[in-house]
Every structure is written in C-alpha cells, then in structure tokens.
Write a protein that holds these residues in place. Sequence first.
Motif, mmCIF file in Angstrom:
data_model
loop_
_atom_site.group_PDB
_atom_site.id
_atom_site.type_symbol
_atom_site.label_atom_id
_atom_site.label_comp_id
_atom_site.label_asym_id
_atom_site.label_seq_id
_atom_site.Cartn_x
_atom_site.Cartn_y
_atom_site.Cartn_z
ATOM 1 N N MET A 1 0.887 -1.158 0.000
ATOM 2 C CA MET A 1 0.000 0.000 0.000
ATOM 3 C C MET A 1 0.927 1.210 0.000
ATOM 4 N N ARG A 2 0.632 2.173 -0.861
ATOM 5 C CA ARG A 2 1.514 3.332 -0.951
ATOM 6 C C ARG A 2 0.671 4.574 -1.195
ATOM 7 N N ASP A 3 0.907 5.605 -0.401
ATOM 8 C CA ASP A 3 0.202 6.872 -0.555
ATOM 9 C C ASP A 3 0.938 7.740 -1.569
ATOM 10 N N PHE A 4 0.170 8.493 -2.359
ATOM 11 C CA PHE A 4 0.715 9.434 -3.335
ATOM 12 C C PHE A 4 -0.048 10.737 -3.232
ATOM 13 N N ARG A 5 0.622 11.828 -3.561
ATOM 14 C CA ARG A 5 -0.022 13.139 -3.514
ATOM 15 C C ARG A 5 -0.899 13.387 -4.731
ATOM 16 N N SER A 6 -0.711 12.597 -5.785
ATOM 17 C CA SER A 6 -1.541 12.772 -6.986
ATOM 18 C C SER A 6 -1.731 11.428 -7.678
ATOM 19 N N PRO A 7 -2.830 11.276 -8.392
ATOM 20 C CA PRO A 7 -3.018 10.050 -9.174
ATOM 21 C C PRO A 7 -1.902 9.854 -10.202
ATOM 22 N N GLU A 8 -1.465 10.958 -10.815
ATOM 23 C CA GLU A 8 -0.420 10.852 -11.844
ATOM 24 C C GLU A 8 0.857 10.237 -11.288
ATOM 25 N N ALA A 9 1.225 10.600 -10.064
ATOM 26 C CA ALA A 9 2.419 10.021 -9.441
ATOM 27 C C ALA A 9 2.232 8.525 -9.213
ATOM 28 N N ALA A 10 1.035 8.125 -8.803
ATOM 29 C CA ALA A 10 0.758 6.699 -8.600
ATOM 30 C C ALA A 10 0.803 5.947 -9.924
ATOM 31 N N TYR A 11 0.240 6.542 -10.982
ATOM 32 C CA TYR A 11 0.257 5.889 -12.295
ATOM 33 C C TYR A 11 1.691 5.692 -12.783
ATOM 34 N N ARG A 12 2.519 6.737 -12.605
ATOM 35 C CA ARG A 12 3.927 6.619 -13.023
ATOM 36 C C ARG A 12 4.620 5.504 -12.255
ATOM 37 N N TYR A 13 4.435 5.466 -10.951
ATOM 38 C CA TYR A 13 5.063 4.445 -10.115
ATOM 39 C C TYR A 13 4.630 3.042 -10.553
ATOM 40 N N ALA A 14 3.349 2.892 -10.867
ATOM 41 C CA ALA A 14 2.805 1.581 -11.225
ATOM 42 C C ALA A 14 3.030 1.212 -12.687
ATOM 43 N N GLY A 15 3.456 2.185 -13.493
ATOM 44 C CA GLY A 15 3.617 1.920 -14.915
ATOM 45 C C GLY A 15 2.284 1.844 -15.645
ATOM 46 N N ILE A 16 1.281 2.548 -15.130
ATOM 47 C CA ILE A 16 -0.028 2.595 -15.775
ATOM 48 C C ILE A 16 -0.063 3.828 -16.669
ATOM 49 N N ALA A 17 -0.278 3.620 -17.938
ATOM 50 C CA ALA A 17 -0.303 4.733 -18.892
ATOM 51 C C ALA A 17 -1.561 5.550 -18.702
ATOM 52 N N GLU A 18 -1.408 6.857 -18.862
ATOM 53 C CA GLU A 18 -2.565 7.751 -18.838
ATOM 54 C C GLU A 18 -3.025 7.954 -20.276
ATOM 55 N N PRO A 19 -4.319 7.929 -20.512
ATOM 56 C CA PRO A 19 -4.794 8.227 -21.862
ATOM 57 C C PRO A 19 -4.390 9.620 -22.254
ATOM 58 N N SER A 20 -4.015 9.822 -23.503
ATOM 59 C CA SER A 20 -3.602 11.159 -23.936
ATOM 60 C C SER A 20 -4.777 12.096 -23.846
ATOM 61 N N GLY A 21 -4.495 13.290 -23.361
ATOM 62 C CA GLY A 21 -5.532 14.312 -23.242
ATOM 63 C C GLY A 21 -6.464 14.097 -22.057
ATOM 64 N N SER A 22 -6.139 13.166 -21.166
ATOM 65 C CA SER A 22 -7.047 12.925 -20.039
ATOM 66 C C SER A 22 -6.937 14.054 -19.028
ATOM 67 N N VAL A 23 -8.033 14.348 -18.420
ATOM 68 C CA VAL A 23 -8.080 15.342 -17.351
ATOM 69 C C VAL A 23 -8.578 14.626 -16.119
ATOM 70 N N LEU A 24 -7.760 14.642 -15.078
ATOM 71 C CA LEU A 24 -8.136 13.946 -13.841
ATOM 72 C C LEU A 24 -8.470 14.922 -12.761
#
Length: 121
Positions: free
Chosen positions: A98-121
């Motif tokens: 379990m790991r806390d992140f300050r933003s979803p984007e940081a968690a996605y980068r850590y996990a290697g989960i690609a963000e859809p281009s142009g996505s707004v979170l």
Amino acid sequence: MGALGATVAALRRPEELYDLLDPDVMWYSDDVDSNRTCNDRDDVVACVERNLARGVTGRFDVLRENDVVVVVRPVVDPPLDGTFCQLFRFRDGLIVEMRDFRSPEAAYRYAGIAEPSGSVL
C-alpha cells in the motif's frame, strides 16, 4: 473495471479490507517517513483502527488498475486536508503493498499505468 478494482470498490467494512491484507503487507506514506510506515498486517490494522476511533469513515473510488495494481482515491468523512490517492499492489489475491501518493499521476507513473492522452483527472 477489472476484478481487482471491483473487489476494492466493493469494500464497505474495515474487516473486508483486513481480509485482503497479506501478513507481510507494507504501507508507505507519501513522504516515505519511516515513522509513518506500516510494516505488516497488524500495523495496517492498527492504523485503520486508530482512524476509526477518531471517527473517520470512508470508501475507495477506483481510479485505474492493471493486472496487479489498483489506484484508488480514498473518500473519507470527515474529509482530510489535501487530495491524495493510494496504490494497492496485489499478489495471489492479497494486498502486499500500500503506498500513498499526492496525486493520481504520481501513482500511475510508479505503477507503470499509462494515462490516456488528453485525459483530465
């Protein structure tokens, strides 16, 4: 939503989360402060129980997932300061990290989960 995400999204009671914890689960704070790291299942349960004793309740909104990782935003009452998210890494059906992140984007980068281009979170 995949099977892991559906499992996490369906959690409604702390005991349901506890049942998913590997005995050796690690929970890291967003700043990886060793004073705020849980080193096993008992530590995680104790941390959750301390929050419950303070009156904090909540659920998890699943943001993204892959075959072994689910990124969630905890929705808690009363609300906590700031926006954060958590990553749950599974192995053999149990949460091992379990790991806390300050933003979803940081968690996605850590996990290697690609963000859809142009996505707004």
